[in-house]
Design a protein around this motif. Structure first.
Motif, PDB file in Angstrom:
ATOM      1  N   ALA A 233       0.836  -1.207   0.000  1.00 35.79           N
ATOM      2  CA  ALA A 233       0.000   0.000   0.000  1.00 35.79           C
ATOM      3  C   ALA A 233       0.868   1.253   0.000  1.00 35.79           C
ATOM      4  O   ALA A 233       0.614   2.208  -0.750  1.00 35.79           O
ATOM      5  N   ALA A 234       1.909   1.261   0.827  1.00 35.26           N
ATOM      6  CA  ALA A 234       2.809   2.409   0.868  1.00 35.26           C
ATOM      7  C   ALA A 234       3.591   2.548  -0.435  1.00 35.26           C
ATOM      8  O   ALA A 234       3.818   3.666  -0.920  1.00 35.26           O
ATOM      9  N   ALA A 235       3.989   1.420  -1.023  1.00 34.54           N
ATOM     10  CA  ALA A 235       4.736   1.472  -2.284  1.00 34.54           C
ATOM     11  C   ALA A 235       3.875   2.020  -3.416  1.00 34.54           C
ATOM     12  O   ALA A 235       4.343   2.821  -4.239  1.00 34.54           O
ATOM     13  N   VAL A 236       2.616   1.599  -3.460  1.00 29.15           N
ATOM     14  CA  VAL A 236       1.702   2.119  -4.487  1.00 29.15           C
ATOM     15  C   VAL A 236       1.475   3.611  -4.289  1.00 29.15           C
ATOM     16  O   VAL A 236       1.471   4.397  -5.251  1.00 29.15           O
ATOM     17  N   LEU A 237       1.293   4.017  -3.045  1.00 33.02           N
ATOM     18  CA  LEU A 237       1.095   5.436  -2.757  1.00 33.02           C
ATOM     19  C   LEU A 237       2.307   6.257  -3.189  1.00 33.02           C
ATOM     20  O   LEU A 237       2.160   7.332  -3.791  1.00 33.02           O
ATOM     21  N   GLU A 238       3.499   5.750  -2.909  1.00 30.47           N
ATOM     22  CA  GLU A 238       4.706   6.480  -3.299  1.00 30.47           C
ATOM     23  C   GLU A 238       4.836   6.582  -4.811  1.00 30.47           C
ATOM     24  O   GLU A 238       5.284   7.605  -5.340  1.00 30.47           O
ATOM     25  N   SER A 239       4.459   5.532  -5.525  1.00 31.63           N
ATOM     26  CA  SER A 239       4.560   5.572  -6.985  1.00 31.63           C
ATOM     27  C   SER A 239       3.638   6.623  -7.589  1.00 31.63           C
ATOM     28  O   SER A 239       3.927   7.161  -8.661  1.00 31.63           O
ATOM     29  N   PHE A 240       2.545   6.939  -6.899  1.00 26.19           N
ATOM     30  CA  PHE A 240       1.597   7.924  -7.423  1.00 26.19           C
ATOM     31  C   PHE A 240       1.926   9.348  -6.981  1.00 26.19           C
ATOM     32  O   PHE A 240       1.845  10.285  -7.787  1.00 26.19           O
TER      33      PHE A 240
ATOM     34  N   LEU B 223       5.171  14.920  -4.180  1.00 23.56           N
ATOM     35  CA  LEU B 223       5.323  15.273  -2.777  1.00 23.56           C
ATOM     36  C   LEU B 223       6.742  15.726  -2.448  1.00 23.56           C
ATOM     37  O   LEU B 223       6.932  16.675  -1.674  1.00 23.56           O
ATOM     38  N   ALA B 224       7.737  15.056  -3.027  1.00 21.14           N
ATOM     39  CA  ALA B 224       9.130  15.369  -2.700  1.00 21.14           C
ATOM     40  C   ALA B 224       9.480  16.833  -2.951  1.00 21.14           C
ATOM     41  O   ALA B 224       9.973  17.519  -2.042  1.00 21.14           O
ATOM     42  N   PRO B 225       9.245  17.384  -4.151  1.00 17.14           N
ATOM     43  CA  PRO B 225       9.566  18.806  -4.338  1.00 17.14           C
ATOM     44  C   PRO B 225       8.670  19.737  -3.531  1.00 17.14           C
ATOM     45  O   PRO B 225       9.080  20.843  -3.175  1.00 17.14           O
TER      46      PRO B 225
ATOM     47  N   PRO C  98      14.970  17.522  -3.359  1.00 12.00           N
ATOM     48  CA  PRO C  98      15.327  17.613  -4.781  1.00 12.00           C
ATOM     49  C   PRO C  98      14.769  16.468  -5.613  1.00 12.00           C
ATOM     50  O   PRO C  98      14.562  16.612  -6.817  1.00 12.00           O
ATOM     51  N   LYS C  99      14.544  15.317  -4.984  1.00 14.22           N
ATOM     52  CA  LYS C  99      14.015  14.151  -5.691  1.00 14.22           C
ATOM     53  C   LYS C  99      13.421  13.186  -4.669  1.00 14.22           C
ATOM     54  O   LYS C  99      13.517  13.406  -3.451  1.00 14.22           O
ATOM     55  N   VAL C 100      12.828  12.137  -5.170  1.00  6.43           N
ATOM     56  CA  VAL C 100      12.277  11.109  -4.285  1.00  6.43           C
ATOM     57  C   VAL C 100      13.428  10.389  -3.580  1.00  6.43           C
ATOM     58  O   VAL C 100      14.366   9.928  -4.237  1.00  6.43           O
ATOM     59  N   PRO C 101      13.414  10.301  -2.260  1.00  9.28           N
ATOM     60  CA  PRO C 101      14.487   9.583  -1.551  1.00  9.28           C
ATOM     61  C   PRO C 101      14.579   8.135  -2.020  1.00  9.28           C
ATOM     62  O   PRO C 101      13.575   7.433  -2.087  1.00  9.28           O
ATOM     63  N   VAL C 102      15.795   7.714  -2.335  1.00 12.53           N
ATOM     64  CA  VAL C 102      15.975   6.387  -2.919  1.00 12.53           C
ATOM     65  C   VAL C 102      15.910   5.301  -1.853  1.00 12.53           C
ATOM     66  O   VAL C 102      15.059   4.423  -1.890  1.00 12.53           O
ATOM     67  N   LEU C 103      16.804   5.365  -0.886  1.00 12.50           N
ATOM     68  CA  LEU C 103      16.861   4.351   0.173  1.00 12.50           C
ATOM     69  C   LEU C 103      16.423   4.978   1.491  1.00 12.50           C
ATOM     70  O   LEU C 103      17.222   5.168   2.407  1.00 12.50           O
ATOM     71  N   PHE C 104      15.151   5.322   1.554  1.00 12.06           N
ATOM     72  CA  PHE C 104      14.550   5.912   2.749  1.00 12.06           C
ATOM     73  C   PHE C 104      15.265   7.189   3.188  1.00 12.06           C
ATOM     74  O   PHE C 104      15.199   7.575   4.352  1.00 12.06           O
TER      75      PHE C 104
ATOM     76  N   ILE D 188      17.134  16.844   6.539  1.00 13.12           N
ATOM     77  CA  ILE D 188      16.649  15.769   7.411  1.00 13.12           C
ATOM     78  C   ILE D 188      15.188  15.967   7.822  1.00 13.12           C
ATOM     79  O   ILE D 188      14.395  15.015   7.770  1.00 13.12           O
ATOM     80  N   PRO D 189      14.762  17.171   8.225  1.00  5.79           N
ATOM     81  CA  PRO D 189      13.332  17.333   8.563  1.00  5.79           C
ATOM     82  C   PRO D 189      12.399  17.010   7.396  1.00  5.79           C
ATOM     83  O   PRO D 189      11.359  16.362   7.592  1.00  5.79           O
ATOM     84  N   SER D 190      12.764  17.432   6.191  1.00  9.69           N
ATOM     85  CA  SER D 190      11.929  17.142   5.024  1.00  9.69           C
ATOM     86  C   SER D 190      11.898  15.647   4.724  1.00  9.69           C
ATOM     87  O   SER D 190      10.852  15.091   4.358  1.00  9.69           O
ATOM     88  N   ILE D 191      13.042  14.997   4.897  1.00 14.83           N
ATOM     89  CA  ILE D 191      13.101  13.552   4.645  1.00 14.83           C
ATOM     90  C   ILE D 191      12.247  12.794   5.658  1.00 14.83           C
ATOM     91  O   ILE D 191      11.506  11.871   5.305  1.00 14.83           O
ATOM     92  N   LEU D 192      12.339  13.192   6.917  1.00 13.63           N
ATOM     93  CA  LEU D 192      11.528  12.539   7.945  1.00 13.63           C
ATOM     94  C   LEU D 192      10.038  12.755   7.692  1.00 13.63           C
ATOM     95  O   LEU D 192       9.224  11.841   7.904  1.00 13.63           O
ATOM     96  N   LEU D 193       9.682  13.943   7.226  1.00 11.56           N
ATOM     97  CA  LEU D 193       8.283  14.208   6.895  1.00 11.56           C
ATOM     98  C   LEU D 193       7.831  13.334   5.730  1.00 11.56           C
ATOM     99  O   LEU D 193       6.722  12.782   5.738  1.00 11.56           O
TER     100      LEU D 193
END
Length: 240
Positions: free
Chosen positions: A21-28, A33-35, A40-46, A58-63
């Motif tokens: 479910a989370a993977a499908v949400l991220e693909s859409f 959401l990232a920008p 700058p882009k979708v985080p690759v490895l969390f 770090i705050p943006s990544i955690l969000l």
């Protein structure tokens, strides 16, 4: 304590359902959401690599992790818990193996969807799972038998090299092996055969090292297995 009580009756099946479910949400929504939150882009490895390179993000990544992974997985697990509990109970009563198979299939689906978002994710996941397989095989002799062996990288190399030569020979136009013998569309269906062939080559390598080292133990076994590993390494390098 109150939060833990909310998830006391949530089975493993529900948590696993949250992964796809989370993977499908991220693909859409990931690329939008990232920008929007300053990435700058979708985080690759969390986001671990991005955290090391740019600590200010770090705050943006955690969000991003909270919105894309933690929240969807948690909500999916919570809302599917009643149905998942009934299903898990029926599976345990009918067949434990079927229950394990369904759990593994859901996990596989989640990993497949997650890795399909990025080629780097797919590569990292492949290498991680290969390392897991090698570690489990190494645990048989080093862990359960208590003998120290260094030959497992050699077995891995023989199997991987044999499987790759088999697939290149059949499906790739190569300077050494010539034109492909079969269409590339058949490659996924022939891959299990390549795996079996790689396993057979690794077994032959294991037999080759087992005969001279059958009666050795301790340091002597380690020396012989280490020599075998370097022999395989040199052989493959010279073949190339």
């Amino acid at each position: 304590m109150k939060i833990s009580k909310l998830f006391t009756n949530v089975p493993l099946l529900s948590w696993l359902l949250g992964i796809p479910a989370a993977a499908v949400l991220e693909s859409f929504i990931g690329s939008f959401l990232a920008p929007a939150i300053g990435l700058p882009k979708v985080p690759v490895l969390f986001g671990f690599v991005l955290m090391l390179k740019k600590p200010l993000l770090i705050p943006s990544i955690l969000l991003y992790m909270a919105l894309v992974y933690v929240l969807p997985v948690t909500l999916t697990a919570k809302f599917t818990a009643p149905i998942a509990n009934k299903l898990a109970d029926k599976l345990l009563k009918t067949s434990g193996r079927l229950s394990v198979l369904i759990h593994l299939l859901i996990l596989y689906a989640g990993l497949h969807l997650w890795s399909s978002i990025s080629a780097y994710r797919l590569l990292t996941l492949k290498l991680t799972l290969i390392a897991v397989i090698v570690t489990l095989s190494l645990n048989v002799i080093n862990g359960y038998m208590g003998e120290f062996s260094c030959s497992h990288p050699g077995f891995l190399a023989l199997g991987a090299y044999g499987a790759s030569v088999f697939t290149v020979l059949l499906f790739v136009n190569d300077k050494i092996f010539g034109p492909a013998h079969l269409p590339a569309a058949l490659a996924p269906f022939m891959f299990p055969i390549a795996l079996i062939l790689g396993g057979c080559l690794a077994s032959l390598g294991a037999l080759a090292i087992a005969i001279p080292s059958f009666r050795t133990r301790g340091d002597y076994l380690a020396i012989i297995s280490l020599a075998f590993m370097f022999i395989v390494k040199s052989m493959i390098e010279n073949l190339e």
